[in-house]
Write an enzyme that holds these catalytic residues in place. Sequence first.
Site, PDB file in Angstrom:
ATOM      1  N   SER A  99     -11.259  -7.169 -46.644  1.00 48.28           N
ATOM      2  CA  SER A  99     -11.212  -6.708 -48.042  1.00 48.28           C
ATOM      3  C   SER A  99     -10.559  -5.332 -48.052  1.00 48.28           C
ATOM      4  O   SER A  99     -11.164  -4.344 -47.642  1.00 48.28           O
ATOM      5  CB  SER A  99     -12.617  -6.641 -48.637  1.00 48.28           C
ATOM      6  OG  SER A  99     -13.163  -7.928 -48.774  1.00 48.28           O
ATOM      7  N   LYS A 174     -10.565 -10.184 -55.228  1.00 49.57           N
ATOM      8  CA  LYS A 174     -11.742  -9.759 -54.468  1.00 49.57           C
ATOM      9  C   LYS A 174     -12.301  -8.453 -55.027  1.00 49.57           C
ATOM     10  O   LYS A 174     -13.525  -8.267 -55.115  1.00 49.57           O
ATOM     11  CB  LYS A 174     -11.385  -9.579 -52.983  1.00 49.57           C
ATOM     12  CG  LYS A 174     -12.536  -9.063 -52.114  1.00 49.57           C
ATOM     13  CD  LYS A 174     -13.752  -9.985 -52.155  1.00 49.57           C
ATOM     14  CE  LYS A 174     -14.974  -9.387 -51.446  1.00 49.57           C
ATOM     15  NZ  LYS A 174     -14.878  -9.383 -49.996  1.00 49.57           N
ATOM     16  N   LYS A 242     -16.773   1.235 -50.158  1.00 52.90           N
ATOM     17  CA  LYS A 242     -15.318   1.135 -49.940  1.00 52.90           C
ATOM     18  C   LYS A 242     -14.671   0.244 -50.993  1.00 52.90           C
ATOM     19  O   LYS A 242     -13.636   0.575 -51.580  1.00 52.90           O
ATOM     20  CB  LYS A 242     -15.062   0.601 -48.530  1.00 52.90           C
ATOM     21  CG  LYS A 242     -13.606   0.357 -48.160  1.00 52.90           C
ATOM     22  CD  LYS A 242     -13.203  -1.115 -48.304  1.00 52.90           C
ATOM     23  CE  LYS A 242     -13.998  -2.009 -47.409  1.00 52.90           C
ATOM     24  NZ  LYS A 242     -13.566  -3.435 -47.523  1.00 52.90           N
TER      25      LYS A 242
END
Length: 296
Positions: A99, A174, A242
Site C-alpha cells: 500500500s 486502496k 502511513k
Amino acid sequence: MSTLPKITWIGLGIMGSPMAENLLKAGYPVTGFTLEQDKLERLAAAGGTAAGSIAEAVKDADVIITMVPASPQVEAISYGENGILENARSGALIVDMSSITPQTSIDLAANAAEKGIRVIDAPVSGGEAGAIEAVLSIMVGGEQADFDDALPILEALGKTIVLCGPHGSGQTVKAANQLIVAVNIQACAEAVVFLEKSGVNLAAALDVLGGGLAGSTVLARKKDNFLNRDFKPGFRIDLHHKDMGIVTDAARNVGAALPVGAVVAQLVASLRAQGDGGLDHSALLRAVERLSGAQV
C-alpha cells in the site's frame, strides 16, 4: 515439474507469509526473500524456496510479487544494482501488493517498462484474516493484458479482484478503502465507549447493531477486539497512520475535501504518538477511552 508460472515473493510479513503459503497450496512454485530469517524458514517449511538476496530471488521468476510496508521500501527493493529491475528478466510481471502512493506505482511502471518488465499495482483489503482465508479484496491498476495474466494467481489470494484503471488506480482505491476503514473503526470505538458508559450489555448491543444498517465488515471483524480489548496486530496503527497520510495527500492533490477523514487521521497520529503504533488499528478504542477519562 509444474507448468505454472514461477513466482517470487518479496516481503513475508503478517500478510505476505499466509498469502505466499496460499500460492504454494494452489500448486505454484514460490521463491521468497525477506529480511527476517524466521519468515524464510516458515516459507521453506511450507514447501517454498528461500533466497539469499533479491537478485537471486527474481532472476528466473515469471511473476514477482512484492508486499512491503511503504513507498520507500518499494523503491529500495525495486531500484539499484541489487534491485528487482536490474535483475529480473525481460517480460517478467511485477505485482506490487504493497500500500503505497499512487505516484510511486506510476513511476515504477514507467521505469520497469524501460527494462521490458511489466507492472501492476494490486493492494489488498481484508487484513490478516482475509490473507489467511484467501478472501481478500484486491484492487488493481495497470494494463488489461497484464491483469489478465495475473488473475489466476490473484484468484488464489482473494475473492473480489477488480481492475480499477491505469497504473496507480489500485493504490487510489486502496487509499479510499483505508479512509473508510479508519472512519468506521473510529465510529465503532466511540459507540463501544458510549454503550459501556451507559451500562448496556456490550456483547448484546454489538450483536444487534451488526444485524442492522450499522452493521459492517469492520464491526464483524473487530467485534472481538473491542469486547476482549485484544489489540494484537492484524493491521498496525503505524501502517494505518502511513495510509492516512497517503489519502490526505492524494485528496489535497485532486482538490477533494476530507473533513472527517482529516480528524480521524489526527486521532490515528495521536494514538501512535502515545506509543500504540504497534497495536491493531482497532486500538483506536484506547484513544476514545482516554478522551473519555479512562486510564489505559
